[in-house]
Design a protein around this motif. Structure first.
Motif, mmCIF file in Angstrom:
data_model
loop_
_atom_site.group_PDB
_atom_site.id
_atom_site.type_symbol
_atom_site.label_atom_id
_atom_site.label_comp_id
_atom_site.label_asym_id
_atom_site.label_seq_id
_atom_site.Cartn_x
_atom_site.Cartn_y
_atom_site.Cartn_z
ATOM 1 N N MET A 1 0.840 -1.182 0.000
ATOM 2 C CA MET A 1 0.000 0.000 0.000
ATOM 3 C C MET A 1 0.885 1.247 0.000
ATOM 4 O O MET A 1 1.888 1.307 0.685
ATOM 5 C CB MET A 1 -0.906 0.001 1.239
ATOM 6 N N THR A 2 0.489 2.237 -0.777
ATOM 7 C CA THR A 2 1.222 3.498 -0.823
ATOM 8 C C THR A 2 0.564 4.519 0.110
ATOM 9 O O THR A 2 -0.577 4.327 0.538
ATOM 10 C CB THR A 2 1.227 4.082 -2.245
ATOM 11 N N VAL A 3 1.264 5.605 0.370
ATOM 12 C CA VAL A 3 0.708 6.673 1.191
ATOM 13 C C VAL A 3 -0.521 7.261 0.498
ATOM 14 O O VAL A 3 -1.544 7.520 1.139
ATOM 15 C CB VAL A 3 1.768 7.755 1.492
ATOM 16 N N SER A 4 -0.442 7.449 -0.810
ATOM 17 C CA SER A 4 -1.588 7.979 -1.572
ATOM 18 C C SER A 4 -2.814 7.089 -1.410
ATOM 19 O O SER A 4 -3.933 7.577 -1.209
ATOM 20 C CB SER A 4 -1.248 8.094 -3.052
ATOM 21 N N HIS A 5 -2.609 5.779 -1.493
ATOM 22 C CA HIS A 5 -3.696 4.822 -1.350
ATOM 23 C C HIS A 5 -4.265 4.859 0.069
ATOM 24 O O HIS A 5 -5.482 4.813 0.273
ATOM 25 C CB HIS A 5 -3.194 3.420 -1.711
ATOM 26 N N PHE A 6 -3.388 4.947 1.065
ATOM 27 C CA PHE A 6 -3.803 5.029 2.464
ATOM 28 C C PHE A 6 -4.728 6.225 2.671
ATOM 29 O O PHE A 6 -5.785 6.115 3.286
ATOM 30 C CB PHE A 6 -2.567 5.150 3.373
ATOM 31 N N ILE A 7 -4.312 7.381 2.139
ATOM 32 C CA ILE A 7 -5.105 8.607 2.287
ATOM 33 C C ILE A 7 -6.424 8.487 1.536
ATOM 34 O O ILE A 7 -7.484 8.850 2.063
ATOM 35 C CB ILE A 7 -4.301 9.834 1.799
ATOM 36 N N ALA A 8 -6.378 7.961 0.312
ATOM 37 C CA ALA A 8 -7.584 7.844 -0.513
ATOM 38 C C ALA A 8 -8.645 6.968 0.150
ATOM 39 O O ALA A 8 -9.847 7.206 -0.021
ATOM 40 C CB ALA A 8 -7.231 7.288 -1.890
ATOM 41 N N GLU A 9 -8.222 5.970 0.906
ATOM 42 C CA GLU A 9 -9.165 5.060 1.560
ATOM 43 C C GLU A 9 -9.750 5.619 2.861
ATOM 44 O O GLU A 9 -10.708 5.068 3.391
ATOM 45 C CB GLU A 9 -8.487 3.717 1.847
ATOM 46 N N ALA A 10 -9.182 6.708 3.359
ATOM 47 C CA ALA A 10 -9.652 7.281 4.625
ATOM 48 C C ALA A 10 -10.947 8.062 4.415
ATOM 49 O O ALA A 10 -11.251 8.509 3.322
ATOM 50 C CB ALA A 10 -8.577 8.198 5.202
ATOM 51 N N ARG A 11 -11.680 8.223 5.499
ATOM 52 C CA ARG A 11 -12.908 9.017 5.442
ATOM 53 C C ARG A 11 -12.581 10.454 5.846
ATOM 54 O O ARG A 11 -11.580 10.718 6.496
ATOM 55 C CB ARG A 11 -13.970 8.410 6.356
ATOM 56 N N SER B 1 4.879 2.526 7.084
ATOM 57 C CA SER B 1 5.726 1.835 8.049
ATOM 58 C C SER B 1 4.873 1.581 9.289
ATOM 59 O O SER B 1 4.209 2.499 9.780
ATOM 60 C CB SER B 1 6.936 2.712 8.394
ATOM 61 N N ASN B 2 4.868 0.367 9.775
ATOM 62 C CA ASN B 2 4.007 -0.011 10.909
ATOM 63 C C ASN B 2 2.540 0.333 10.631
ATOM 64 O O ASN B 2 1.824 0.817 11.511
ATOM 65 C CB ASN B 2 4.488 0.654 12.206
ATOM 66 N N LYS B 3 2.139 0.156 9.384
ATOM 67 C CA LYS B 3 0.752 0.320 8.921
ATOM 68 C C LYS B 3 0.261 1.766 8.885
ATOM 69 O O LYS B 3 -0.935 2.016 8.765
ATOM 70 C CB LYS B 3 -0.210 -0.535 9.751
ATOM 71 N N ILE B 4 1.177 2.742 8.997
ATOM 72 C CA ILE B 4 0.790 4.157 8.904
ATOM 73 C C ILE B 4 1.761 4.908 7.995
ATOM 74 O O ILE B 4 2.907 4.483 7.809
ATOM 75 C CB ILE B 4 0.746 4.838 10.292
ATOM 76 N N PRO B 5 1.342 6.043 7.422
ATOM 77 C CA PRO B 5 2.238 6.856 6.586
ATOM 78 C C PRO B 5 3.354 7.494 7.415
ATOM 79 O O PRO B 5 3.098 8.109 8.448
ATOM 80 C CB PRO B 5 1.318 7.934 6.007
ATOM 81 N N TYR B 6 4.573 7.306 6.943
ATOM 82 C CA TYR B 6 5.753 7.858 7.599
ATOM 83 C C TYR B 6 6.542 8.644 6.570
ATOM 84 O O TYR B 6 6.624 8.242 5.415
ATOM 85 C CB TYR B 6 6.623 6.729 8.174
ATOM 86 N N PHE B 7 7.130 9.747 7.011
ATOM 87 C CA PHE B 7 7.902 10.606 6.121
ATOM 88 C C PHE B 7 9.340 10.673 6.617
ATOM 89 O O PHE B 7 9.588 10.760 7.818
ATOM 90 C CB PHE B 7 7.283 12.007 6.079
ATOM 91 N N TYR B 8 10.250 10.642 5.663
ATOM 92 C CA TYR B 8 11.678 10.633 5.961
ATOM 93 C C TYR B 8 12.350 11.821 5.295
ATOM 94 O O TYR B 8 12.058 12.149 4.149
ATOM 95 C CB TYR B 8 12.319 9.340 5.441
ATOM 96 N N GLY C 1 16.467 10.780 7.426
ATOM 97 C CA GLY C 1 16.094 9.917 8.538
ATOM 98 C C GLY C 1 14.619 10.102 8.860
ATOM 99 O O GLY C 1 13.932 10.928 8.260
ATOM 100 N N PRO C 2 14.101 9.334 9.822
ATOM 101 C CA PRO C 2 12.689 9.429 10.191
ATOM 102 C C PRO C 2 12.340 10.848 10.636
ATOM 103 O O PRO C 2 13.000 11.408 11.513
ATOM 104 C CB PRO C 2 12.539 8.451 11.348
ATOM 105 N N LEU C 3 11.298 11.418 10.027
ATOM 106 C CA LEU C 3 10.906 12.798 10.324
ATOM 107 C C LEU C 3 9.595 12.844 11.103
ATOM 108 O O LEU C 3 9.545 13.288 12.245
ATOM 109 C CB LEU C 3 10.767 13.593 9.023
ATOM 110 N N CYS C 4 8.515 12.363 10.480
ATOM 111 C CA CYS C 4 7.202 12.451 11.105
ATOM 112 C C CYS C 4 6.259 11.410 10.507
ATOM 113 O O CYS C 4 6.586 10.750 9.526
ATOM 114 C CB CYS C 4 6.616 13.853 10.943
ATOM 115 N N TYR C 5 5.089 11.300 11.114
ATOM 116 C CA TYR C 5 4.071 10.362 10.641
ATOM 117 C C TYR C 5 2.708 10.943 10.925
ATOM 118 O O TYR C 5 2.571 11.912 11.677
ATOM 119 C CB TYR C 5 4.209 9.003 11.346
ATOM 120 N N PHE C 6 1.689 10.353 10.325
ATOM 121 C CA PHE C 6 0.334 10.627 10.795
ATOM 122 C C PHE C 6 -0.397 9.317 10.960
ATOM 123 O O PHE C 6 -0.157 8.349 10.263
ATOM 124 C CB PHE C 6 -0.441 11.649 9.969
ATOM 125 N N ASN C 7 -1.275 9.313 11.969
ATOM 126 C CA ASN C 7 -1.950 8.087 12.364
ATOM 127 C C ASN C 7 -3.399 8.403 12.740
ATOM 128 O O ASN C 7 -3.632 9.181 13.659
ATOM 129 C CB ASN C 7 -1.214 7.490 13.571
#
Length: 127
Positions: A1-11, A37-44, A47-53
């Motif tokens: 799954m891509t980040v785009s796909h993750f976002i598109a599937e959200a309500r 990463s760990n089933k949520i979108p992560y941005f680098y 190095g690891p920068l931030c995520y949203f969950n």
């Protein structure tokens, strides 16, 4: 799954909050990478920068080196975590009200990551 796909599937409002925040992260420049990463979108960014969950009725936006950020506005919360600091947004309006502060936090986090990356690289070059 891509980040785009993750976002598109959200309500909504999750989808809108993630779309806006993702655009702000991508504004940092060409070095930004994104992945699930760990089933949520992560941005680098150096190095690891931030995520949203998605959490309950909101989106938790977390910063990997949050404990090292100045957090001048007091938005970021530890919630018992050693390094990560985050804030939860429940609406697009709430997110947009904090745009300037969040962009400042993003820039500070990116500068911090780049600093640590270059410092580590220098140490390994001298070793």
């Amino acid at each position: 799954m891509t980040v785009s796909h993750f976002i598109a599937e959200a309500r909504d409002p999750h989808r809108e909050i993630m779309t806006i925040f993702r655009a702000w992260v991508m504004d940092l420049g060409a070095h930004v990478q994104q992945k699930i990463s760990n089933k949520i979108p992560y941005f680098y960014f150096y190095g690891p920068l931030c995520y949203f969950n998605p959490v309950g009725e909101g989106i938790d936006i977390g910063f990997a080196r949050g404990n090292e950020l100045s957090n001048e506005e007091g938005l970021l919360e530890a919630r018992g975590r050693k390094h990560v600091r985050s804030i939860t947004f429940h609406s697009v309006a709430e997110l947009e009200e904090n745009e300037e502060t969040l962009r400042h936090i993003l820039n500070e986090a990116a500068i911090l990551n780049e600093y640590h990356f270059k410092r580590k690289k220098q140490k390994s070059a001298h070793a």
